[in-house]
Design an enzyme around this catalytic site. Sequence first.
Site, short mmCIF file in Angstrom:
data_model
loop_
_atom_site.label_atom_id
_atom_site.label_comp_id
_atom_site.label_asym_id
_atom_site.label_seq_id
_atom_site.Cartn_x
_atom_site.Cartn_y
_atom_site.Cartn_z
N GLU A 1 49.42 118.87 40.60
CA GLU A 1 48.78 118.81 39.26
C GLU A 1 47.57 119.72 39.15
O GLU A 1 47.33 120.21 38.05
CB GLU A 1 48.39 117.35 38.97
CG GLU A 1 49.57 116.42 38.87
CD GLU A 1 50.25 116.11 40.22
OE1 GLU A 1 49.53 116.14 41.24
OE2 GLU A 1 51.46 115.87 40.24
N ASP B 1 54.94 108.23 40.93
CA ASP B 1 54.74 106.97 41.67
C ASP B 1 54.92 105.74 40.78
O ASP B 1 53.95 105.07 40.41
CB ASP B 1 53.35 106.98 42.31
CG ASP B 1 53.23 108.10 43.32
OD1 ASP B 1 54.28 108.59 43.79
OD2 ASP B 1 52.10 108.48 43.64
N ASP C 1 54.91 118.50 45.87
CA ASP C 1 54.23 117.30 45.36
C ASP C 1 52.76 117.65 45.12
O ASP C 1 52.30 118.74 45.50
CB ASP C 1 54.37 116.22 46.46
CG ASP C 1 53.84 114.87 46.04
OD1 ASP C 1 53.69 114.62 44.84
OD2 ASP C 1 53.58 114.05 46.96
#
Length: 953
Positions: free
Chosen positions: A532, A605, A529
């Site tokens: 980015e 999300d 996770d």
Amino acid sequence: MRSPGTLLLLLLLPTALAFKPSDFKTCSQSGFCRRGRALAARAQESPSSWHSPYSIEPPEFLALAPRQQGFTTSVYSSIHPNVKFVLDVIIHEEGIVRVRMDEEDGLRKRYNEAAQWALIGEPKLSDDVLWTIDGEKAKAVYGPKKDMKLVVDFNPLKITLFRHGKEQVVLNGRGLLHMEHFRTKEDSKPLEHIEGEGQSVLQVNPAAWFEGDTQDAFWDETFSTWTDTKPKGPESLSLDITFPNHAHVYGIPQHATNLSLPSTTGPIARHTDPFRLYNADVFEYLSDSPTSLYGSIPLMHAHSANSTVAVFNALASETWIDIAHVEKGGVETHWISESGILDVFLLPGPTPTDVFAQYAHLTGTAPLPAHWSIGYHQCRWNYVSSDDIRGVQNRFDEEDFPVDVFWLDIEYAEDHRYFMWNKKTFPDPVEMTRDVEAVGRKMVVIVDPHLKRANDYPVYKRASELGVLVKPKSGEGEYEGWCWPGSSSWIDFFHPASWDFWISLFKTKTIDGQWSWTESTDNVGIWNDMNEPSVFNGPEITMPKDNVHYGGWEHRDVHNINGMLFANLTFQAAEARTDPPRRPFVLTRAFYAGSQRFGAMWTGDNLGTWEHMAVGIKMVLANGVGGMPFAGSDVGGFFGNPEPEMLVRWYVVGAFSPFFRAHAHIDTKRREPYLLEEPYKSLVRDILRLRYSMLPVWYTAFRETSESGVPILRPQYVMFPEDEAGFGIDDQYYIGSSGLLVKPVTQKGVMEVSMYIAEDQVYYDYFTNHAHRPQNRHITLPANLDQIPLLIRGGSIIPTRERPRRSSPLMKHDPFTLRIALDTSGNARGEVYLDDGETYGYGRGHVVWRGFGAESTKGKGKGQGIGMVRISSVDLAASTEVGAYDPMNEFARSVGDVRVEKLVVLGLGKKPLSVVLDGGRELEWEFTSEGVLVIKDPAVRVVDDWAVVVQSE
Ligand code: NOJ
């Protein structure tokens, strides 16, 4: 329950926890995007006089040796005559054209490695190209039918791909190509005024007509409280790509928008900003927006009823894409990137299937996943202890809900130091994991890329000693940012010395005294996770662009690849835990072109709203277009407490997604499906069981995509490329080539849906077996909460396993049911693919891959229906070259006891006279009042060839 550490962060970091448009740049807040759009605006103001300043030297040697794959030549820019550029035009196998342009002997080097990370290898050159020089153009004719032509205009530079003499893709047709060259600050002083004989004289900047007159954000740029120092100055790249004759464009995931991408500029623009590709952690993202999200795949399909083509623009820096559907037909696009060389691949099509194959040829396909990973995944932020996990598992079992995987989010890790268990709450991690694994289930545990800067954290300590952490703009020391653990640093996965180190961490046995994850098992899947990367106190919640990576590249150059490298190395690490290796499972949030090779993705999300449920489907479809089929969205929505009706519908969306996981934010109420009241609880149980019964369909579809690159979820334009009415449809889709068509309900209170059918064919309701013929190209189905709009296309055979089990490995010896849905001519085909689901034995031919067929012969006499149907099973693996294939291979032997226990024949028309196993026994059967023939236990094995003959007269 949340840990005190998380609570503190939640209080400290409100900006990271809700979508605020002000957290992210619009084009007008991004210097190079402003410059790119201003260039396009100038071109539009004076269309008749506008021309590209770029031209090329005629590649003369082509005249001498016309059978070349391509050429390299110099490019000149009339506005910067002293700057040198070089252009490569190459034609590869599969008819893929690659166009590369770089600055030559520039002040600095442009980043040129994006393609290297995306591609599976250097593509081979075509050996079938004939070039000619025709005045001011070079022309290449190629392709098996010699119907492809590439024309390179010298002055101005323009590159056009033709098929059958028709323009397919045009580069720089609108003259927006611009490669900002490296310069010094001194050189780039504005020229506007010079002093002479006591007066100030306006000097005209000869480049101003093209570049504009201001030096907009050339040397630094401030956004909110952050200043990007841009030490290399301007280096952006603008390119117009036009698809004449193609009315739809698809792809460039990830955006929450329609599959057929809307205009962002021109009179019918739906959005005011271009689509943006800049991997970003966007909590509570909007459900209809061109803003960038977690992943970026710069691949765009253009489609019309008689042609599909695509471009893959291999750039890793922030990129904005304007789209305009133009009146004369066709789509104009304009790509504006912050840095990097021009490296564009043109994929010639001519069909969607061809384009998928061509893109797979370049970047590879999604490998066959571990079979358990296509079951149901139960996640939440967070299951707070080992006993919590055990308790949830017990409840699933007590309530008879199938599930394969339990997940642990960040709170398992002490102080968010990944790999390190919080021993107060997880005192026995290996025992807990083994308890889950005991019934064939698996655990997935999160490992994020930020490392807590603490010397008692062995992972950080070692990374620091090895010098493999990302550096700040000074190029010295370690970049420090803020994420879940507080003060953090990030491994620079571009640094080769980080690779073995990362792989060693996942070993479950200590090797050479190095720290490794001995408190884990070889089966654990990994969740990557925040890659980015997400940096809570960074510009746009990510890393500063002037951070420095291995090789001296700035973060701006590699940003969109960064997350892929993390997943790539994690995939390798998980695979290397065992010898021989087993198929690892990695879920990633950030991705780039090629990420399909390293596991699954999810859409981040999302919110528990109907809009998010609906757009999640479109996003998963778009990821499939981008070559990344193993995708899904958080069932239930990450944020919020969905009402039971919404949750039930969301389970259907999940059950019909390649990746099926329920997940929820730490602040939400518990919502494991067994907590629902009736009737919702039973409805979700049925949906889960339906998914499990269809695992053979999903796994077979995964096999196909792993070979062909054609996505698992297939929208109308992929299934029916010539049917224009379907090109805009993105709320229903087919599953692989199974013939199943589903339209999950994504609105409240729906009782009926209308499904679009592109063909004059019979479709059967999956649940009632009712045969529908489309009326005005639609079939209307009841869709109350207990109903799922799911059709079987006539002509398909659907393999299922219908025994309810607690997890998928327990189904290994379960018998099959075949639903044989005859088409209007009385024929059908289907297949099932099986292997051990864990190892790479399939590469050595350890598979069972059966093709099923139903063939009808007409009855005698005029107007007679079906006279006889022969239903058969043949070995498909034997006809392909799967290693040294042996039909009774080790895996086949291990499932030698698996029967086909039921054949359900739809569309027979009338009651048969007899049903016999070919060459033998009469079989037991029943013909229902709905006209369905159910053949009971034909007692045939799935590994064998067999045939059943249904005699109707
Ligand atoms: C953000 C992810 O998108 C979400 O799924 C996860 O639960 C949180 N990070 C905490 O790890």
